[in-house]
Design a protein around this motif. Structure first.
Motif, PDB file in Angstrom:
ATOM      1  N   ALA B 255      41.305  43.035  39.263  1.00 36.26           N
ATOM      2  CA  ALA B 255      42.179  42.107  39.997  1.00 36.26           C
ATOM      3  C   ALA B 255      41.799  40.656  39.697  1.00 36.26           C
ATOM      4  N   ALA B 256      40.496  40.381  39.687  1.00 34.75           N
ATOM      5  CA  ALA B 256      40.042  39.012  39.434  1.00 34.75           C
ATOM      6  C   ALA B 256      40.385  38.585  38.007  1.00 34.75           C
ATOM      7  N   THR B 257      40.284  39.525  37.088  1.00 29.84           N
ATOM      8  CA  THR B 257      40.616  39.211  35.699  1.00 29.84           C
ATOM      9  C   THR B 257      42.116  38.973  35.551  1.00 29.84           C
ATOM     10  N   ALA B 258      42.905  39.803  36.243  1.00 23.16           N
ATOM     11  CA  ALA B 258      44.355  39.581  36.227  1.00 23.16           C
ATOM     12  C   ALA B 258      44.670  38.195  36.794  1.00 23.16           C
ATOM     13  N   ASP B 259      43.986  37.829  37.862  1.00 24.35           N
ATOM     14  CA  ASP B 259      44.176  36.511  38.475  1.00 24.35           C
ATOM     15  C   ASP B 259      43.893  35.402  37.455  1.00 24.35           C
ATOM     16  N   ALA B 260      42.739  35.477  36.798  1.00 25.25           N
ATOM     17  CA  ALA B 260      42.369  34.429  35.834  1.00 25.25           C
ATOM     18  C   ALA B 260      43.362  34.378  34.670  1.00 25.25           C
ATOM     19  N   VAL B 261      43.773  35.568  34.183  1.00 24.23           N
ATOM     20  CA  VAL B 261      44.708  35.628  33.054  1.00 24.23           C
ATOM     21  C   VAL B 261      46.067  35.049  33.468  1.00 24.23           C
ATOM     22  N   CYS B 262      46.537  35.447  34.661  1.00 24.79           N
ATOM     23  CA  CYS B 262      47.852  34.972  35.122  1.00 24.79           C
ATOM     24  C   CYS B 262      47.825  33.469  35.418  1.00 24.79           C
ATOM     25  N   LYS B 263      46.694  32.995  35.924  1.00 22.27           N
ATOM     26  CA  LYS B 263      46.575  31.548  36.148  1.00 22.27           C
ATOM     27  C   LYS B 263      46.734  30.805  34.828  1.00 22.27           C
ATOM     28  N   ARG B 264      46.097  31.320  33.786  1.00 21.82           N
ATOM     29  CA  ARG B 264      46.201  30.642  32.482  1.00 21.82           C
ATOM     30  C   ARG B 264      47.610  30.756  31.925  1.00 21.82           C
ATOM     31  N   GLN B 265      48.183  31.950  32.039  1.00 23.11           N
ATOM     32  CA  GLN B 265      49.521  32.166  31.486  1.00 23.11           C
ATOM     33  C   GLN B 265      50.531  31.204  32.098  1.00 23.11           C
ATOM     34  N   GLU B 266      50.413  30.955  33.393  1.00 16.87           N
ATOM     35  CA  GLU B 266      51.394  30.101  34.078  1.00 16.87           C
ATOM     36  C   GLU B 266      50.874  28.678  34.302  1.00 16.87           C
ATOM     37  N   ASN B 267      49.695  28.390  33.803  1.00 15.23           N
ATOM     38  CA  ASN B 267      49.045  27.096  34.037  1.00 15.23           C
ATOM     39  C   ASN B 267      49.029  26.745  35.530  1.00 15.23           C
ATOM     40  N   VAL B 268      48.678  27.710  36.340  1.00 17.04           N
ATOM     41  CA  VAL B 268      48.645  27.516  37.798  1.00 17.04           C
ATOM     42  C   VAL B 268      47.714  26.369  38.173  1.00 17.04           C
ATOM     43  N   ILE B 269      46.520  26.356  37.586  1.00 17.81           N
ATOM     44  CA  ILE B 269      45.538  25.335  37.980  1.00 17.81           C
ATOM     45  C   ILE B 269      46.009  23.947  37.539  1.00 17.81           C
ATOM     46  N   GLY B 270      46.632  23.874  36.369  1.00 21.67           N
ATOM     47  CA  GLY B 270      47.145  22.580  35.904  1.00 21.67           C
ATOM     48  C   GLY B 270      48.163  21.989  36.863  1.00 21.67           C
ATOM     49  N   VAL B 271      49.094  22.829  37.302  1.00 27.43           N
ATOM     50  CA  VAL B 271      50.149  22.361  38.219  1.00 27.43           C
ATOM     51  C   VAL B 271      49.542  22.038  39.592  1.00 27.43           C
ATOM     52  N   TRP B 272      48.729  22.965  40.088  1.00 24.68           N
ATOM     53  CA  TRP B 272      48.158  22.810  41.439  1.00 24.68           C
ATOM     54  C   TRP B 272      47.290  21.551  41.505  1.00 24.68           C
TER      55      TRP B 272
END
Lengths: 138, 312
Positions: B255-272
């Protein structure tokens, strides 16, 4: 906002249950707490209400997730007794002279935090009603 | 791929900024979402390298350590004057490098594959390291200035004045005296100022609920669902009670790996991060004077702390 109202309601019902009256006790006029209210040496005491009031929970070691812990009535009141500690802490008193503690908004010491330096108390801002873990620090 | 994501985010942000002011929120414009430069959303994979603007007004780990060391040195000298040896407190052990390192949760799939949601080095199920005994009563009195359990030790209410080993205990004891020397007696105890903490707290809450961040959460959730996990946002994933185990389970690591991968895929941290930085900057602009005073106080205490350690 909704949460605040709920907490206020709980606080009031707690006080009513204790037979206290609200008349003449405007919250804004409450004096700044300077007593330690029985916080044990080397412990962090977490309070349900601001200014070290209400029910309390204290711990000496790191807690990576506050889920499962509950407040108990303290010298400073019983409002919040029996409520979960997680996401319900409003103020904290650090009774350790040597180490500060950080109260984090997520479990496992992740996310932003409120630091409480040694022998200092404070009303939480970052982790107010949003506390998930607590770890000792400098 | 990366360029594609950036374009998608940029387009979306432009659309939101254009519509947000005239709908949804009934709050006054002063609290409406701040605008961000949607063509300049950074791709962020290492949030620890991206301090937020308000971090200039809270203590860094290094500043905290400098202050703590000076406090200890000053207390130790004072205690020695009474004939007592005062031992250093336990080391802090794990802590985030700065405010942004784990602010948005996990970010590195290589790390999560091993550690799950808990940061490497954090004492997830580790042994407590705080077994130092309480001080003897006379020493405690010299340190705190009081033997009344109802009085905050080291505070101005801890009157001092007692005679111990031929000397008079100062007000607030040796602790209070050290804090006086560092201009940090009572109040914030040398820690972060309330206004600064309030700004970082609110910016996180507001950005988490911001429509632009909510939209990227929706895409993150979709990505997570494709990997078998159902969460509204990364905070919910990180705080799942299922992860309350002494070591990370296989499911947690996935789950944590999916989280990190999905964050990168959608640039979640960049936007947030970009949206949160905008909320912080607006508050910083509104409180320039007070924040300048806060910074001055930090600098002054750091100067005093360094001088104390150097024996000046």
């Amino acid at each position: 906002m909704k949460k605040k109202l709920r907490l206020l309601a709980l606080g009031i019902s707690g006080m009513t249950a204790m037979g206290m009256t609200l008349a003449g006790v405007p919250a804004s006029a409450a004096p700044k707490a300077v007593t330690t209210g029985g916080c044990q040496d080397k412990h962090i005491c977490l309070y349900y209400n601001s200014d070290l009031k209400g029910a309390m929970f204290q711990h000496r070691y790191n807690i990576s997730n506050y889920a499962g812990y509950v407040f108990t009535a303290s010298d400073a009141g019983s409002a919040g007794a029996g409520q979960p500690v997680k996401n319900n802490v409003a103020s904290a008193d650090n009774a350790d002279a040597g180490n500060g503690i950080r109260i984090y908004v997520n479990s496992n010491y992740v996310g932003d935090w409120d630091g409480v330096p040694p022998w200092t108390w404070r009303n939480l801002d970052v982790a107010k009603n949003n506390n998930a873990s607590g770890k000792w620090d400098h | 791929m990366r360029a594609h994501i950036r374009t998608a985010s940029a387009l979306f942000l432009t659309a939101t900024v254009a519509t947000v002011g005239c709908s949804v929120d009934a709050t006054p414009s002063v609290d409406s979402p701040p605008s961000v430069n949607s063509s300049a959303i950074p791709v962020i994979t290492k949030p620890e390298d991206r301090p937020l603007p308000a971090e200039a007004y809270v203590l860094t780990n290094r500043e905290e350590d400098t202050f703590a060391r000076a406090r200890h040195v000053l207390i130790t000298r004072c205690m020695a004057g009474f004939g007592f040896r005062y031992d250093p407190p336990p080391k802090p052990g794990f802590r985030p490098r700065n405010r942004t390192q784990y602010r948005y949760g996990v970010s590195d799939p290589k790390v999560t594959a091993m550690h799950g949601f808990a940061p490497p080095g954090s004492p997830r199920g580790g042994k407590p390291e705080r077994e130092t005994p309480s001080l003897p009563a006379r020493m405690s009195l010299v340190l705190s200035g009081t033997d009344d359990p109802k009085v905050m030790p080291g505070s101005v209410e801890a009157k001092g004045g007692q005679r111990i080993n031929g000397r008079t205990v100062p007000n607030g004891g040796c602790f209070g005296r050290a804090m006086d020397a560092l201009k940090a007696r009572d109040g914030d105890g040398g820690g972060d100022a309330e206004l600064a903490r309030r700004i970082t707290a609110r910016s996180f809450d507001r950005s988490r609920r911001d429509p632009r961040v909510q939209e990227v959460f929706t895409r993150w959730s979709r990505c997570m669902r494709d990997r078998g996990f159902s969460y509204a946002d990364p905070v919910a994933a990180s705080n799942d009670p299922a992860w309350r185990t002494p070591t990370p389970s296989a499911t947690e690591r996935r789950a944590a790996t999916a989280d990190a991968v999905c964050k990168r895929q959608e640039n979640v941290i960049g936007v947030w991060w970009t949206v949160e930085a905008a909320y912080q900057q607006r508050e910083i602009d509104r409180h320039r004077g007070e924040l300048a005073d806060i910074r001055t106080t930090i600098d002054e205490r750091q100067r005093l702390a360094k001088a104390a350690v150097a024996g000046r």
